[in-house]
Design an enzyme around this catalytic site. Structure first.
Site, short mmCIF file in Angstrom:
data_model
loop_
_atom_site.label_atom_id
_atom_site.label_comp_id
_atom_site.label_asym_id
_atom_site.label_seq_id
_atom_site.Cartn_x
_atom_site.Cartn_y
_atom_site.Cartn_z
N HIS A 56 50.11 29.05 55.16
CA HIS A 56 49.88 27.83 54.32
C HIS A 56 50.77 27.44 53.18
O HIS A 56 50.94 28.05 52.32
CB HIS A 56 48.45 27.47 54.38
CG HIS A 56 47.65 27.11 55.72
ND1 HIS A 56 46.52 26.83 55.51
CD2 HIS A 56 47.79 27.97 56.79
CE1 HIS A 56 46.11 27.06 56.81
NE2 HIS A 56 46.78 27.77 57.61
N GLU A 58 49.86 26.28 50.40
CA GLU A 58 49.20 26.42 49.05
C GLU A 58 49.27 28.14 48.99
O GLU A 58 49.70 28.28 47.94
CB GLU A 58 47.80 26.14 49.01
CG GLU A 58 47.54 24.70 49.17
CD GLU A 58 47.30 24.15 50.68
OE1 GLU A 58 46.68 23.05 50.50
OE2 GLU A 58 47.76 24.50 51.51
N CYS A 86 42.46 23.61 52.97
CA CYS A 86 41.44 24.22 53.89
C CYS A 86 40.75 25.19 53.35
O CYS A 86 40.94 25.85 52.13
CB CYS A 86 42.43 24.80 55.12
SG CYS A 86 43.15 26.44 54.73
N CYS A 89 43.02 28.31 51.84
CA CYS A 89 43.62 28.12 50.66
C CYS A 89 42.66 27.83 49.38
O CYS A 89 42.99 28.20 48.48
CB CYS A 89 44.52 26.59 50.99
SG CYS A 89 45.77 27.21 52.43
#
Length: 159
Positions: A56, A58, A86, A89
């Site tokens: 992801h 992040e 999420c 993250c």
């Protein structure tokens, strides 16, 4: 830090998310890690381009920032992300000790376009035996050996 700088860094994260989709690289997410008003690292979502479900924006930006600063501790850093993080993250942000999160889109906005993390939050609230993914403990006594070694290890680093 002045509001204009916050907006500048957020626009970087948003631009990364737009470029990622426009150039057919990956999902519509971007993140920028900043320390003392300077960009340390930035990344867009790389899940499909790297075949890594943990890539992801992040997480990718955190990995790059840690490599750049040669540390696992991002205390004093701030993350700007194009979308509310999420659960994975968010966990990584806490573990990295990032100081503050700034985000643009909400998790409801993400759910609307098919990135819905609600089921993960719901699963975490359930006892392990009621979760949809089987979680089975085994060989704890053997595994405890590593923990016992860690307790007295001279290379032990608190984190």
């Amino acid at each position: 830090m002045e509001n204009n700088k916050h907006q500048e860094f957020m626009r970087m994260a948003i631009d990364l998310s737009i470029e990622n989709v426009s150039e057919s690289i990956g999902g519509p997410f971007g993140a920028v890690v900043v320390k003392d008003g300077k960009v340390i690292a930035k990344s867009a979502n790389r899940v499909t381009s790297t075949n890594d479900p943990t890539a992801h924006a992040e997480i990718s930006a955190i990995r790059l920032a840690c490599a750049e600063l040669n540390t696992f501790d991002l205390n004093g850093c701030v993350i700007y992300t194009s979308c509310e993080p999420c659960p994975m993250c968010l966990g990584a942000i806490y573990w990295s000790r990032i100081h503050t999160i700034y985000y643009a889109n909400t998790k409801a906005d993400a759910a609307y376009i098919g990135f819905d993390d609600k089921f993960i939050y719901e699963e975490l609230d359930k006892p392990m035996e009621k979760r949809s993914l089987p979680v089975i403990q085994m060989l704890r006594d053997e595994a405890m050996q590593a923990f016992k070694l860690w307790e007295t290890s001279p290379m032990r680093i608190e984190y």
